[in-house]
Design an enzyme around this catalytic site. Sequence first.
Site, PDB file in Angstrom:
ATOM      1  N   GLN A   1      -0.831  -9.885  -4.979  1.00 16.58           N
ATOM      2  CA  GLN A   1      -1.913 -10.384  -4.157  1.00 16.58           C
ATOM      3  C   GLN A   1      -3.431  -9.466  -4.795  1.00 16.58           C
ATOM      4  OE1 GLN A   1      -1.374 -10.245  -0.290  1.00 16.58           O
ATOM      5  NE2 GLN A   1      -0.834 -12.231  -0.107  1.00 16.58           N
TER       6      GLN A   1
ATOM      7  N   TRP B   1      -5.097   3.527   7.442  1.00 15.02           N
ATOM      8  CA  TRP B   1      -4.721   2.345   7.898  1.00 15.02           C
ATOM      9  C   TRP B   1      -4.637   2.744   9.487  1.00 15.02           C
ATOM     10  CZ3 TRP B   1       0.499   1.784  10.553  1.00 15.02           C
ATOM     11  CH2 TRP B   1       0.778   0.332  10.803  1.00 15.02           C
ATOM     12  N   ARG B   2      -4.999   1.634  10.215  1.00 16.10           N
ATOM     13  CA  ARG B   2      -5.022   1.532  11.725  1.00 16.10           C
ATOM     14  C   ARG B   2      -3.841   0.636  12.199  1.00 16.10           C
ATOM     15  NH1 ARG B   2      -7.107  -2.117  14.987  1.00 16.10           N
ATOM     16  NH2 ARG B   2      -6.739  -1.820  17.329  1.00 16.10           N
ATOM     17  N   ALA B   3      -2.989   1.016  13.037  1.00 18.97           N
ATOM     18  CA  ALA B   3      -1.972   0.151  13.568  1.00 18.97           C
ATOM     19  C   ALA B   3      -2.257  -0.867  14.254  1.00 18.97           C
ATOM     20  CB  ALA B   3      -0.554   0.833  14.016  1.00 18.97           C
ATOM     21  N   ASP B   4      -2.618  -2.170  13.958  1.00 13.48           N
ATOM     22  CA  ASP B   4      -3.095  -3.285  14.768  1.00 13.48           C
ATOM     23  C   ASP B   4      -1.898  -4.421  14.711  1.00 13.48           C
ATOM     24  OD1 ASP B   4      -3.205  -4.264  12.220  1.00 13.48           O
ATOM     25  OD2 ASP B   4      -5.478  -5.110  12.690  1.00 13.48           O
TER      26      ASP B   4
ATOM     27  N   GLU C   1      -8.395  -5.095   4.823  1.00 13.47           N
ATOM     28  CA  GLU C   1      -8.045  -6.278   5.872  1.00 13.47           C
ATOM     29  C   GLU C   1      -8.730  -5.904   7.038  1.00 13.47           C
ATOM     30  OE1 GLU C   1      -3.949  -6.892   6.599  1.00 13.47           O
ATOM     31  OE2 GLU C   1      -3.819  -8.355   4.741  1.00 13.47           O
TER      32      GLU C   1
ATOM     33  N   TYR D   1      -6.966  -7.014  12.832  1.00 10.80           N
ATOM     34  CA  TYR D   1      -6.288  -8.538  13.415  1.00 10.80           C
ATOM     35  C   TYR D   1      -6.550  -8.810  14.881  1.00 10.80           C
ATOM     36  CZ  TYR D   1      -3.136  -8.711   9.391  1.00 10.80           C
ATOM     37  OH  TYR D   1      -2.530  -8.746   8.003  1.00 10.80           O
TER      38      TYR D   1
ATOM     39  N   GLN E   1       0.818  -0.979   0.007  1.00  9.20           N
ATOM     40  CA  GLN E   1      -0.140   0.121   0.123  1.00  9.20           C
ATOM     41  C   GLN E   1       0.880   1.197   0.024  1.00  9.20           C
ATOM     42  OE1 GLN E   1      -1.070  -2.787   2.089  1.00  9.20           O
ATOM     43  NE2 GLN E   1      -2.140  -3.260   0.610  1.00  9.20           N
TER      44      GLN E   1
ATOM     45  N   GLY F   1       8.905 -13.669  -2.345  1.00  4.50           N
ATOM     46  CA  GLY F   1       7.501 -13.810  -1.420  1.00  4.50           C
ATOM     47  C   GLY F   1       6.305 -13.093  -2.157  1.00  4.50           C
TER      48      GLY F   1
END
Length: 878
Positions: free
Chosen positions: A486, A717-720, A776, A779, A440, A464
Amino acid sequence: MTSRATSVRPRPRRAVRHLLVGLTVALVAALIPTGATAPAQAAPTLLSQGRPATASSSENAGTPASAAVDGNTGTRWASAFSDPQWLQVDLGARATISQVNLLWEGAYGRAFQLQTSDDGATWTTIYSTTTGTGGTQNLTVTGAGRYVRMNGTARGTGYGYSLWELQVYGETGGTTPTCGSTNVAQGSPATASSSQDAGLAASAAVDGNTGTRWASTASDPQWLRVDLGSTRTICRVVLTWEAAYAQAFQLQTSADGSTWTTIYSTTTATGGTQSLTVTGSGRYLRMYGTARGTAYGYSLWELAVNTTGGGTGEPPVDTTDPRNPNLGPNTFVFDPSTPTSTIQSRLNTLFTQQETNQFGPQRYAVLFKPGNYTADVNLGFFTQVAGLGMSPDDVNLNGHVRAEAFWFGGNATQNFWRAAENLSVTLPAGQTVERWAVSQAAPYRRMHLRGAQNQIQLWNGGDGWSSGGLMADTRIDGLVVSGSQQQWYSRNSEFGNGWTGSVWNMVFQGVNGAPAPSFPNPSHTVIPQTPQVREKPFLYVDGTGEYRVFVPALRTNSTGTSWYNKTPAGSSISLSQFYVVQPGTSAATINAALAQGRHLLFTPGVHHVTEPIQVNRADTVVLGLGLATIQADNGAVGMRVADVDGVKVAGIMFEAGTTNSPVLMEVGPSGSSASHATNPTSLHDVFFRIGGPHVGKATNTLTVNSDNVIGDHMWLWRADHAASGVPTGWTLNTADTGLTVNGDNVTMYGLFVEHYQKYQTIWNGNGGRTYFYQNELPYDPPNQAAWMNGSTRGYAAYKVADSVTSHQAFGLGSYSYFNVNPAVVEERAFEVPNNPNVRFTNMVTVSLGGVGTINRVINNAGGTANAANQQVYLTTYP
């Protein structure tokens, strides 16, 4: 981790401190000849010692604010262990300040401001730094006020802020500024709760013409609001009422246009002309009427506002030399005469520093003037490489512009936050592969990879995975190979030898050379044209050496690039019309520049704001270099855009501070309804981050209230989950929602929204369209009970409100990886009203590694993604 109650940290040896002071005094005395006197000098007076001091907090009863102004270097003030914190001293009278000494204990301020105030409420910054190193700082300053404050925004250690002494030097005898006669409201943006008709608009009450007026509808309450452009100390408000006056009303001020403080109130007004002496400060002033004096509405010929000099006012705004602009210390500009070794050395140094530096504050831009170069550009985090030509072909790099993932074992799923723009690349002889292995927030935009024999690989060559990116307005002469990438979004590009490869979600829009439509095997969503788009504005140097910004024109039903074998349509703006924003510049100064009609160019760095940047003028351009980042501190909103035509915000990242913000960016105020169909506001490569380098908090991230807005590549984006040592957790980085769309006819191209704690995206407006959506889910829900939407398990990744009657979306993916508790279930990825005009095309849900469950794709349709069946596809709904 050791608790604070039992932890021990070293203290400076106080005996040594006093010994050094004594030696210094003795040394000075020895240097003055016997019988001589020191030269007479007019020395400023120590004003702060023994004066009343207050603070935002104290670590304990033994470290109060008063200890920092008691003249004893063995006592200290210490704050709580959080940001921001402040220490304030009342000098007792207005003074001219010439020096401030800070004697830090081991716990120092890395980023702080020194501020003055006449009333203890409105503050003027007289010194600012983000690179403090502690110790003893003797700072020469220029300022005036009764109150002086150290306002700390970033600590240098894990502890709080701690000062042995705060010493303020200056001369007393100044007077508080008198109330001025200038009407600062005249010509400023004004809005109202209602207008009786189009000829009685809010702006008529601040136009300086007593023959025009604002009039509201005939109901209570009603209000008229004026934006003064920056925080002001308000001393007088003059209301010139038409016959339809207010019997009961308040005058209110606000820093952000949402939270209001009443500075005057009456219930017995009789209309006419009211000259009201008030005391207050704010950027916004509002007349809030609660009871009319007649059966008609509220009607004002004029609303005038007078101020004193005690507020921030309109700070001086520097001019910009368009031929020799100061683009900041982290922007490197090369021309063809620069030695190749110098260029490569700089590129290598930047990559070495930035290869793994995904949460550091460093930001860089590397710019090439038109010409030919030999260079291997390997891009690390927070680095932008760009050409300064009108066409990508004006700058040719013989070598590479690439992104690899060797730092992460070849896995490119964390290759974020970098950019390549407006360049052409010719690969070295004998080499045919260019690698752009990213996920991203890594646009490959307005690029040209030359040579039909060459290919660009969107993953790390078989090592990868990569996980999503953007290619826009780009020409690839050869082949695009997606490999294990992906998902990917390609828009308005040209692939000479086509495309090969597919995993979950590949979307092509307006692309010449796109593969044939096919879903889900291969997963190719192909949209022949782009209905309406404007390409991203960019910086360039014209033939005379002047720096300018090109603003591409709006295109309709377009295919291919805007530039290859054609002259791009659009307009050009001299950099002299821009205010170049350096880190440390206050929001008040930025807003003063905007109020003076300037555009904004943000230089690379982290720009801290404690009040919103307010973009009120139509067609304003806000452009960032080097992924310039605006951090909203103290719970502020980072940016607000008025409901006007044609604002362009590009190349900017917004970051949440440690105090919760209601929203990081708002496009149009709540209730916006004007049509901008012919000249929409557009957002290009605008990214948002909640947490990561520090704990971050924001209830909402981006709210779009205006109609017709275009989003051109955004990642929210949230940092999880993150690298070791970075704070993450369900209760640490808190954020409800990524994107909320309330405006009608809003279009999103390349939308990435991830890890929020409630709905990822909420769409309340009609006529919305999304082309490519990647998500996503969070998590880190600790259990199902912590992540329930009423009686529904979890929140949808994309929610279209039940009231919406028309909406389209193409190429959407949502993935689960509930690694904290794999038993967590999301009931459905997409939740929409059942309406034939709400149509979703080509969707995929994935349980990543079988960790967690998505029960349905959309509403109650589609299969279950879980450990047994990890990918589920659905082509249409309804």
